[in-house]
Design a protein around this motif. Sequence first.
Motif, PDB file in Angstrom:
ATOM      1  N   GLN A 153      19.107   8.840  21.633  1.00 33.88           N
ATOM      2  CA  GLN A 153      19.401   8.310  22.959  1.00 33.88           C
ATOM      3  C   GLN A 153      20.450   7.208  22.962  1.00 33.88           C
TER       4      GLN A 153
ATOM      5  N   ASN B 262      17.076  19.471  26.709  1.00 36.22           N
ATOM      6  CA  ASN B 262      16.227  18.631  25.870  1.00 36.22           C
ATOM      7  C   ASN B 262      14.835  19.244  25.943  1.00 36.22           C
TER       8      ASN B 262
ATOM      9  N   THR C 237      24.099  15.416  32.544  1.00 32.31           N
ATOM     10  CA  THR C 237      22.674  15.565  32.252  1.00 32.31           C
ATOM     11  C   THR C 237      21.885  15.268  33.518  1.00 32.31           C
TER      12      THR C 237
ATOM     13  N   GLY D 134      19.256  15.056  19.574  1.00 32.21           N
ATOM     14  CA  GLY D 134      19.784  14.036  20.461  1.00 32.21           C
ATOM     15  C   GLY D 134      19.175  12.685  20.143  1.00 32.21           C
TER      16      GLY D 134
ATOM     17  N   TRP E 172      23.876  14.749  18.995  1.00 33.63           N
ATOM     18  CA  TRP E 172      24.314  14.266  20.300  1.00 33.63           C
ATOM     19  C   TRP E 172      23.800  12.843  20.497  1.00 33.63           C
TER      20      TRP E 172
ATOM     21  N   ASN F 212      15.205  15.502  21.442  1.00 37.56           N
ATOM     22  CA  ASN F 212      15.756  14.219  21.897  1.00 37.56           C
ATOM     23  C   ASN F 212      14.807  13.083  21.559  1.00 37.56           C
TER      24      ASN F 212
ATOM     25  N   HIS G  18      17.041  18.092  31.305  1.00 37.50           N
ATOM     26  CA  HIS G  18      16.250  17.013  30.716  1.00 37.50           C
ATOM     27  C   HIS G  18      14.982  16.849  31.539  1.00 37.50           C
TER      28      HIS G  18
ATOM     29  N   THR H  30      22.706  10.846  23.511  1.00 41.25           N
ATOM     30  CA  THR H  30      22.321  11.452  24.779  1.00 41.25           C
ATOM     31  C   THR H  30      22.094  10.493  25.945  1.00 41.25           C
TER      32      THR H  30
END
Length: 363
Positions: free
Chosen positions: A237, A150, A68, A235, A266, A199, A107, A268
């Motif tokens: 975190q 994201n 990422t 996502g 996910w 996300n 991201h 993330t």
Amino acid sequence: MKPTRRAILQAGVMFGAMPPLGATARPRDSLGSAAARAGVTFGTSIAADTLVTPAQAALYLREAGILTVDWALIFGNLRPSADQFLTGDAEAILAFAAPSHTPVHGHALAWNESRPDWLMKLSTSELRKALDRHVDETVGHFAGRLPSWNVVNEPFWPGHGLAGDYRDGPWLRAFGPDYVVRAFQRAQAADPAGRLVLNEALAEAWTEDGARIRSGLLRLVDTLQDAGVRLDAVGLQGHLNPGQPFYDAGFADFLHQLAERKVEIWITELDIDDTAFPDDIAARDAAVAARYRDFLTAVLTVPAVTTVITWQLADSASWYVHEMLRLDADATRLPRPLPFDAAFEPKPARDAMLAAFETRRRG
């Protein structure tokens, strides 16, 4: 000292010249290969300055099945002024990842916390044009090279006291909550093949704010899907803070609710705030490892969880460390939140993660 862009790009070229890593080139016990055997993609965030340190770059390439982009693609970094579009750091990361065919995850396109001064001086109509332009140009520039994004980052923040618990910022002010739908629609139009991720932070916290964020996320996923927006994954975190209440089984139940909406899940930005743990390094590392083990073991019982990404891989690169040194350059009790230490050596946390992936594999 911050490396120059030339040094970053030269390092990227150096690693770009390395021979491709096939499946047999990854040690069987790397985090990436262990996760893959369990049907999970494991990865890490990466910054362009990682490439300047060969041992660190080699570690990230060996252990991760996905990278990422850490800060290079945040709005304020790409566009520090209205007439700039600085893609060099992201291009260096892509060049680094290309020989091994390691996918790079973008991201983040729309985040209300990344708001350079020039942006906040715009009128509402100008803000609307700025978001559209940013998504169109950024996704279009990297189309075919960044397979996923994201799209919207951290849409909720109950502390701002706004309707729906939305996070305040330029995009909310310009469009209201509809900015989320708009960002997804434009991202899909700019790269129809790109995978789109929503996300969010703090959903794993067993606090009032965490509960409100979980509720908000479920409503937002429903809103996106009702609007016909393609949402490939949610996502979460996973910046774990063991000093605050947590309930892994309850969080897994929430993941099942998300999975019912037919989205991938996910993790993330996984890491662990070790502030609440003992000063003794061995004891602290053991406590961090136990938290990784327990959290991942619970999370990975949910089949919809397909990806686990740590926020950096070695302690020296952690945002916890950087923030502590920013506040106190002489700090001695530096955080140890990640599976590798500052010398890029494995810690008990890595073994705990391997064990969690093995538990998932055995099913």
